[in-house]
Design an enzyme around this catalytic site. Structure first.
Site, PDB file in Angstrom:
ATOM      1  N   ARG A   1       0.841  -1.198   0.000  1.00  0.00           N
ATOM      2  CA  ARG A   1       0.000   0.000   0.000  1.00  0.00           C
ATOM      3  C   ARG A   1       0.877   1.249   0.000  1.00  0.00           C
ATOM      4  NH1 ARG A   1      -5.136   1.566   2.440  1.00  0.00           N
ATOM      5  NH2 ARG A   1      -5.268   3.807   2.122  1.00  0.00           N
TER       6      ARG A   1
ATOM      7  N   ARG B   1      -5.838   1.358  -4.771  1.00  0.00           N
ATOM      8  CA  ARG B   1      -4.985   0.837  -3.699  1.00  0.00           C
ATOM      9  C   ARG B   1      -4.888  -0.686  -3.752  1.00  0.00           C
ATOM     10  NH1 ARG B   1      -8.315   3.364   0.125  1.00  0.00           N
ATOM     11  NH2 ARG B   1      -7.928   5.214  -1.102  1.00  0.00           N
TER      12      ARG B   1
ATOM     13  N   ASP C   1      -6.905  -2.109   1.291  1.00  0.00           N
ATOM     14  CA  ASP C   1      -7.524  -1.188   2.233  1.00  0.00           C
ATOM     15  C   ASP C   1      -8.200  -2.033   3.306  1.00  0.00           C
ATOM     16  OD1 ASP C   1      -8.334   1.278   3.136  1.00  0.00           O
ATOM     17  OD2 ASP C   1     -10.024   1.459   1.749  1.00  0.00           O
TER      18      ASP C   1
ATOM     19  N   ASP D   1     -10.440  -1.539   6.639  1.00  0.00           N
ATOM     20  CA  ASP D   1     -11.180  -0.562   7.446  1.00  0.00           C
ATOM     21  C   ASP D   1     -11.795  -1.231   8.658  1.00  0.00           C
ATOM     22  OD1 ASP D   1     -10.752   1.605   5.747  1.00  0.00           O
ATOM     23  OD2 ASP D   1     -12.525   1.152   4.533  1.00  0.00           O
TER      24      ASP D   1
HETATM   25  N1  ROI Z   1     -14.873   1.652  -4.050  1.00  0.00           N
HETATM   26  C1  ROI Z   1     -15.173   0.342  -3.979  1.00  0.00           C
HETATM   27  N2  ROI Z   1     -16.048  -0.180  -4.839  1.00  0.00           N
HETATM   28  N3  ROI Z   1     -14.599  -0.465  -3.038  1.00  0.00           N
HETATM   29  C2  ROI Z   1     -13.720   0.009  -2.142  1.00  0.00           C
HETATM   30  O1  ROI Z   1     -13.209  -0.751  -1.290  1.00  0.00           O
HETATM   31  C3  ROI Z   1     -13.396   1.384  -2.175  1.00  0.00           C
HETATM   32  N4  ROI Z   1     -12.519   1.925  -1.295  1.00  0.00           N
HETATM   33  C4  ROI Z   1     -12.232   3.196  -1.303  1.00  0.00           C
HETATM   34  C5  ROI Z   1     -12.846   4.165  -2.286  1.00  0.00           C
HETATM   35  C6  ROI Z   1     -11.732   4.841  -3.058  1.00  0.00           C
HETATM   36  C7  ROI Z   1     -13.685   5.156  -1.524  1.00  0.00           C
HETATM   37  N5  ROI Z   1     -13.711   3.494  -3.234  1.00  0.00           N
HETATM   38  C8  ROI Z   1     -13.998   2.185  -3.165  1.00  0.00           C
HETATM   39  O2  ROI Z   1     -11.413   3.680  -0.400  1.00  0.00           O
END
Ligand code: ROI
Length: 167
Positions: free
Chosen positions: A90, A100, A103, A105
């Site tokens: 990342r 990315r 990610d 979260d």
């Molecule tokens: N859009 C999708 N479809 N899935 C994600 O995990 C995701 N993650 C993000 C942003 C860029 C907001 N868009 C995303 O961080």
């Protein structure tokens, strides 16, 4: 209140990737999370294919949601997740909402409402994101999202968009 070490809580983690073989990134992140000391996997959703939220000039995403049980306090768990993101190549860029490799979260931590400079839980975008709500509902259909309500009610208000479950 801080958890004592013996106090285990359930945490939901959202996983997303749109670079360098996204499905493999998600599977590898799952393994890395289950190898964190003091973290045990409770459930893992299917993998979902989703079109990008935010800038459209980036590849589609693969998303999933995982439930874990842990005694780690929120900031300790966050640091572990950030290490795993970094280990997966990342690169944090100035551009907000860009592509990315990985990610991770922290979507929900127990029944807590957390507002720290580096961590807001439940995740502020949770209720607007089909790629979070649908996999979350798959593994926790009875869930009440702290401060936001019943997962089924949130899902009913969130269009499916282009979300597709893989396999
Ligand atoms: N859009 C999708 N479809 N899935 C994600 O995990 C995701 N993650 C993000 C942003 C860029 C907001 N868009 C995303 O961080």
């Amino acid at each position: 209140m801080q958890n004592s070490e013996t106090d285990l809580v359930t945490v939901y983690i959202g996983l997303g990737s749109n670079l360098a073989d996204p499905a493999e990134q998600i599977k590898s992140a799952r393994t890395a999370i289950t190898h964190v000391a003091g973290v045990k996997e409770l459930a893992f959703s299917g993998l979902y294919h989703s079109s990008p939220m935010g800038p459209q000039d980036q590849p589609d995403y693969v998303n999933a949601v995982m439930a874990v049980e842990t005694g780690l306090p929120p900031m300790d768990l966050l640091r572990c997740l950030q290490h795993i993101e970094n280990d997966h190549g990342r690169v944090r860029k100035a551009e907000r909402w860009g592509a990315r490799t990985l990610d991770l979260d922290m979507l929900i931590y127990d029944d807590q409402l957390i507002e720290l400079p580096d961590l807001i839980v439940p995740h502020p975008g949770l209720a607007e994101r089909a790629f979070v709500l649908y996999p979350l509902f798959e593994i926790a259909p009875q869930l009440v999202v702290p401060g936001k309500g019943n997962i089924a009610d949130l899902l009913a208000l969130c269009p499916l968009d282009e979300l597709k479950r893989l396999d």
